[in-house]
Write a protein that holds these residues in place. Structure first.
Motif, mmCIF file in Angstrom:
data_model
loop_
_atom_site.group_PDB
_atom_site.id
_atom_site.type_symbol
_atom_site.label_atom_id
_atom_site.label_comp_id
_atom_site.label_asym_id
_atom_site.label_seq_id
_atom_site.Cartn_x
_atom_site.Cartn_y
_atom_site.Cartn_z
ATOM 1 N N VAL A 271 0.979 -1.201 -0.196
ATOM 2 C CA VAL A 271 -0.070 0.136 -0.001
ATOM 3 C C VAL A 271 0.834 1.237 0.021
ATOM 4 O O VAL A 271 0.849 2.245 -0.807
ATOM 5 N N ALA A 272 1.877 1.358 0.883
ATOM 6 C CA ALA A 272 2.658 2.657 1.307
ATOM 7 C C ALA A 272 4.158 2.153 1.492
ATOM 8 O O ALA A 272 4.316 0.990 2.098
ATOM 9 N N GLY A 273 5.114 3.070 0.896
ATOM 10 C CA GLY A 273 6.449 2.804 1.373
ATOM 11 C C GLY A 273 7.300 1.748 0.585
ATOM 12 O O GLY A 273 8.340 1.086 0.743
ATOM 13 N N VAL A 274 6.882 1.470 -0.903
ATOM 14 C CA VAL A 274 7.488 0.443 -1.660
ATOM 15 C C VAL A 274 9.141 0.593 -1.689
ATOM 16 O O VAL A 274 9.787 -0.147 -1.772
ATOM 17 N N THR A 275 9.361 2.320 -1.924
ATOM 18 C CA THR A 275 10.785 2.401 -2.093
ATOM 19 C C THR A 275 11.611 1.940 -0.812
ATOM 20 O O THR A 275 12.687 1.318 -1.004
ATOM 21 N N ASP A 276 10.840 2.263 0.402
ATOM 22 C CA ASP A 276 11.786 1.473 1.379
ATOM 23 C C ASP A 276 11.779 0.156 1.845
ATOM 24 O O ASP A 276 12.645 -0.447 2.182
ATOM 25 N N MET A 277 10.727 -0.513 1.241
ATOM 26 C CA MET A 277 10.626 -2.062 1.182
ATOM 27 C C MET A 277 11.701 -2.721 -0.012
ATOM 28 O O MET A 277 12.270 -3.554 0.532
ATOM 29 N N LEU A 278 11.982 -1.831 -1.059
ATOM 30 C CA LEU A 278 12.912 -2.533 -1.734
ATOM 31 C C LEU A 278 14.444 -2.259 -1.329
ATOM 32 O O LEU A 278 15.273 -2.979 -1.242
ATOM 33 N N LEU A 279 14.551 -0.949 -0.474
ATOM 34 C CA LEU A 279 15.832 -0.956 0.436
ATOM 35 C C LEU A 279 16.040 -2.063 1.284
ATOM 36 O O LEU A 279 16.888 -2.712 1.532
ATOM 37 N N ARG A 280 14.946 -2.469 2.192
ATOM 38 C CA ARG A 280 15.204 -3.312 3.137
ATOM 39 C C ARG A 280 15.404 -4.966 2.564
ATOM 40 O O ARG A 280 16.237 -5.572 3.304
#
Length: 216
Positions: free
Chosen positions: A122-131
């Motif tokens: 839903v939100a934060g895909v960019t940060d999910m990719l980093l993690r």
């Protein structure tokens, strides 16, 4: 709003409202699991918010369920949180690699839980990719319980965190999946549970690309 893998737009109906703890404290773990489909799991750490809509999960029915960590009344340092009153997190390490996020349900001393197997971001895909170390936001980002925890930054240290806290919570935005899309099947990877491996305790959304298991 972040772009979704495959160009999909997330289904958002309204503002996120934290789910009250009594939602989890119902005695029927299957009812809680069913009703968690479509809810949004949110982590908010140091100003980084990531979230996803639940599209696959499995119920574990406590001391009588051979697939459960609490089968036969087993109590260890790892699973003691299962005996808590419903509404807290249980994150355990699988194969020494994967942190798996569970929702504890039911009454105190009745050890039941729901494993979250897949989310639709839903939100934060960019940060999910980093993690996760992924370079592309495809459907594997939050497909499978290990990927769910990796993408949302969930770890064993989060065990016993109330699910209405500031850092981890489940929320309702008014969205509901069509009942015709909700399917049940046996759980995945619990062959050791004998006859209980056949129980239809897995719920998932038919046709959703984030679902981790094959249709049954």
């Amino acid at each position: 709003m972040d772009d979704q893998p495959g160009g999909q737009e997330p289904a958002i109906m309204g503002a996120l409202k934290k789910i009250p703890l009594d939602f989890y404290q119902r005695e029927d773990v299957l009812a809680v699991a069913h009703d968690l489909l479509g809810k949004v799991l949110v982590t908010d750490r140091e100003g980084i918010r990531t979230s996803g809509r639940i599209v696959e999960l499995e119920a574990y029915a406590g001391t009588t369920d051979r697939a459960s960590h609490s089968f036969g009344g087993r109590r260890t340092a790892r699973n003691e949180v299962m005996y808590s009153e419903g509404g807290v997190a249980y994150v355990y390490l699988c194969y020494g690699i994967h942190h798996l996020f569970n929702v504890i349900t039911g009454k105190k001393e009745v050890p039941q839980g729901v494993l979250i197997r897949a989310l639709e971001p839903v939100a934060g895909v960019t940060d999910m990719l980093l993690r996760t170390g992924k370079k592309k936001a495809d459907h594997t980002l939050t497909r499978g319980p290990g990927n769910v925890s990796r993408a949302l930054g969930l770890h064993t240290i989060d065990t016993n965190t109330p699910l209405n806290s500031k850092t981890i919570y489940l929320a309702d935005d008014g969205f509901r999946f069509d009942a015709k899309l909700i399917a049940q099947s046996p759980r995945i990877g619990v062959d050791y549970a004998g006859e209980d491996a056949k129980l239809p305790y897995r719920f998932y959304i038919k046709g959703n690309p984030y679902v981790s298991g094959k249709p049954k």
